[in-house]
Design an enzyme around this catalytic site. Structure first.
Site, short mmCIF file in Angstrom:
data_model
loop_
_atom_site.label_atom_id
_atom_site.label_comp_id
_atom_site.label_asym_id
_atom_site.label_seq_id
_atom_site.Cartn_x
_atom_site.Cartn_y
_atom_site.Cartn_z
N LYS A 20 0.83 -1.21 0.00
CA LYS A 20 0.00 0.00 0.00
C LYS A 20 0.87 1.26 0.00
CE LYS A 20 -2.82 0.78 3.70
NZ LYS A 20 -2.59 2.11 4.29
N ARG A 120 -9.00 12.00 12.53
CA ARG A 120 -7.56 11.76 12.67
C ARG A 120 -6.76 13.07 12.70
NH1 ARG A 120 -5.80 6.83 8.97
NH2 ARG A 120 -4.00 6.99 10.36
N SER A 165 6.89 8.80 12.31
CA SER A 165 5.79 8.62 11.36
C SER A 165 6.29 8.88 9.95
CB SER A 165 4.66 9.60 11.69
OG SER A 165 3.86 9.83 10.55
N GLN A 167 4.42 9.18 7.44
CA GLN A 167 3.51 10.14 6.78
C GLN A 167 3.98 11.56 7.05
OE1 GLN A 167 -0.48 9.09 7.93
NE2 GLN A 167 -0.39 7.15 6.82
N ASP A 313 1.33 -1.38 11.96
CA ASP A 313 0.05 -1.81 11.38
C ASP A 313 -0.27 -3.28 11.69
OD1 ASP A 313 -0.29 0.72 10.33
OD2 ASP A 313 0.50 0.19 8.35
N LYS A 340 -5.00 5.67 14.64
CA LYS A 340 -5.07 4.99 13.33
C LYS A 340 -6.53 5.02 12.84
CE LYS A 340 -0.74 4.11 12.88
NZ LYS A 340 0.01 4.81 11.82
N ARG A 344 -6.94 1.71 17.80
CA ARG A 344 -6.70 0.26 17.70
C ARG A 344 -6.36 -0.39 19.05
NH1 ARG A 344 -3.79 0.04 11.76
NH2 ARG A 344 -5.75 0.07 10.57
C1 S3P Z 1 2.17 4.77 6.20
C2 S3P Z 1 2.71 5.11 7.41
C3 S3P Z 1 2.18 4.63 8.71
C4 S3P Z 1 1.23 3.46 8.53
C5 S3P Z 1 0.27 3.66 7.39
C6 S3P Z 1 1.02 3.87 6.09
C7 S3P Z 1 2.81 5.31 4.99
O1 S3P Z 1 1.50 5.68 9.32
O2 S3P Z 1 0.52 3.21 9.73
O3 S3P Z 1 -0.57 2.52 7.26
O4 S3P Z 1 2.53 4.78 3.88
O5 S3P Z 1 3.60 6.25 5.09
P1 S3P Z 1 2.28 6.80 10.20
O6 S3P Z 1 3.25 7.47 9.33
O7 S3P Z 1 1.23 7.75 10.69
O8 S3P Z 1 2.91 6.03 11.32
#
Ligand code: S3P
Length: 428
Positions: A20, A120, A165, A167, A313, A340, A344
């Site tokens: 993903k 979120r 993180s 993200q 995850d 999340k 969770r």
């Molecule tokens: C992801 C980062 C993770 C993960 C999410 C996908 C990504 O989140 O939990 O399913 O693709 O960068 P966080 O960056 O908030 O930890």
């Protein structure tokens, strides 16, 4: 509604859908690159389809046929101001990474998603992007969607992220690619590094120094081919199925084994589980292998610290495995679970308890006492794909029938989950 019953054995060979995180990034970077990007093994899950639809709405031509996707990149400033707001559906990765991109664009845009996205936290990306010079607003002073983003000229920052993180890191680095000077992000533990690896594959120079990663503004991405490996976060459900159903074994082909994602393998091994990596190779800067998994008697373990971002995850399904292990499993330092797709910690405890599992929530994790005899239960995914799948795996170990309401959420990351589990499960 998904129905599961106790399995006799899990056996055979499987391929899981594409990663993903890598699928999202391939589409986004392809859209910003000059020239064509061809993606194979793309995850046709709802989250990654949301990314495609957002970039189409900004004028990018994207063809998708099954897991083959072609993106006609128009360069960083080839995006057009969308006429209406962009909808990211359930996808936190889409909204947070795209915010970094939108922060650099000379237009205005509103972004929102579903009910889960509306709950979120967004200030974790809004604050650094504002510091770089972007004008962003949202409910509660930018904490919640809808986000209104007016991008423009940015300046590089050195950002110390309070959480590990990917993200947050990715959003700032993407903005940094069009900021004045150097942008760097430091994190408390290393989070998944797919952005860093894929930016390099697209021709960008990325500098890593320990837990700090930097980019120089003004770099150009060049379109290319990307092969997406299978998602280890999806393979985790199959690994867990093998561990909770006696006499099982499984070969899972073509799984991404990026070290920032393989906490699940380390934990299963620490619990006494057998996993072999076969045919290891590197595809587009990402390590890949086939996983041979064999049922083993598990013992409880402690999961904490640096390991947490490497399996964040997978914690719902690790909790399921822990119910079948001898002794206590303790999960701590995982307060991120609270923000999340659902909280969770709360949803694992509420749903897993329905099977008769002994799970106690803590502020930053949970404690599971095993082994527990599980009994089939009426479960709700609560709209969270990973809760739905983790509970389906518990259903394979539980006596009697388990039903999972709102199971369509599983399509967010693992389309075909039900059919694949049916194919691998021996019930007689
Ligand atoms: C992801 C980062 C993770 C993960 C999410 C996908 C990504 O989140 O939990 O399913 O693709 O960068 P966080 O960056 O908030 O930890």
């Amino acid at each position: 509604m998904l129905k599961m019953s106790q399995a006799k054995r899990i056996t055979g060979e499987a391929v899981v859908p594409g990663d993903k995180s890598i699928s999202h990034r391939a589409v986004m970077f392809g859209a910003l690159a000059e020239g064509t990007t061809s993606i194979s093994g793309f995850l046709q899950g709802a989250d990654c389809l949301s990314t495609i639809s957002c970039f189409r709405r900004m004028g990018i031509e994207i063809q998708q046929e099954g897991d083959q996707v072609t993106v006609q990149g128009k360069g960083w400033f080839g995006l057009q101001e969308p006429e209406r707001g962009l909808d990211v559906g359930n996808s936190g990765t889409t909204i947070r990474l795209m915010s970094g991109i939108l922060a650099t664009q000379p237009f205005h845009c509103v972004v929102e998603g579903d009910e889960s996205i509306a709950r979120r936290p967004m200030r974790r990306v809004v604050t650094p992007l504002r510091e770089m010079g972007a004008k962003i607003d949202g409910r509660k002073n930018g904490e919640f969607t809808p986000l209104s983003i007016r991008g423009g000229e940015l300046k590089g920052i050195a950002y110390q992220s309070p959480v590990a993180s990917a993200q947050i890191k990715s959003s700032i680095l993407l903005a940094g690619l069009q900021a004045q000077g150097i942008t760097s992000v430091s994190e408390p533990h290393l989070s998944r590094d797919h952005t860093e690896r894929m930016l390099q594959a697209f021709g960008v120079e990325v500098i890593r120094d320990g837990l700090t990663v930097s980019v120089q503004g003004g770099q150009v991405l060049k379109g290319r081919e990307i092969q997406v490996p299978g998602d280890i976060s999806s393979a985790a459900f199959l690994i867990a199925a093998v561990m909770v159903v006696p006499n099982s074994s499984l070969l899972i082909r073509n799984v991404g084994i990026n070290p920032t994602r393989t906490g699940i393998i380390d934990v299963v091994r620490a619990m006494g589980g057998h996993i072999e990596l076969q045919n290891e190779r590197v595809v587009n800067e990402e390590p890949v292998a086939d996983l041979f998994v064999q049922h083993s008697e598990l013992t409880g373990t402690v999961i904490e610290g640096d390991l947490i971002p490497r399996l964040i995850d997978e914690i719902p399904v690790i909790a399921v495995m822990a119910t079948q292990a001898q002794g206590r499993t303790v999960i701590r330092d995982a307060e991120e679970l609270r923000v999340k797709e659902t909280d969770r910690i709360a949803t694992v405890v509420s749903e897993l308890s329905k099977f008769g599992a002994k799970v106690t929530p803590t502020a930053d994790g949970m404690v599971i006492e095993g082994p527990a005899k599980l009994t089939g239960a009426a479960i709700d995914s609560l709209g969270d794909h990973r809760i739905g799948m983790a509970m389906a795996i518990a259903g394979l170990a539980a006596e009697g029938e388990t039903t999972i309401a709102n199971a369509e959420a599983i399509n967010v990351s693992f389309p075909g989950f039900e059919q694949l589990m049916k194919k691998l499960t021996v019930t007689e």
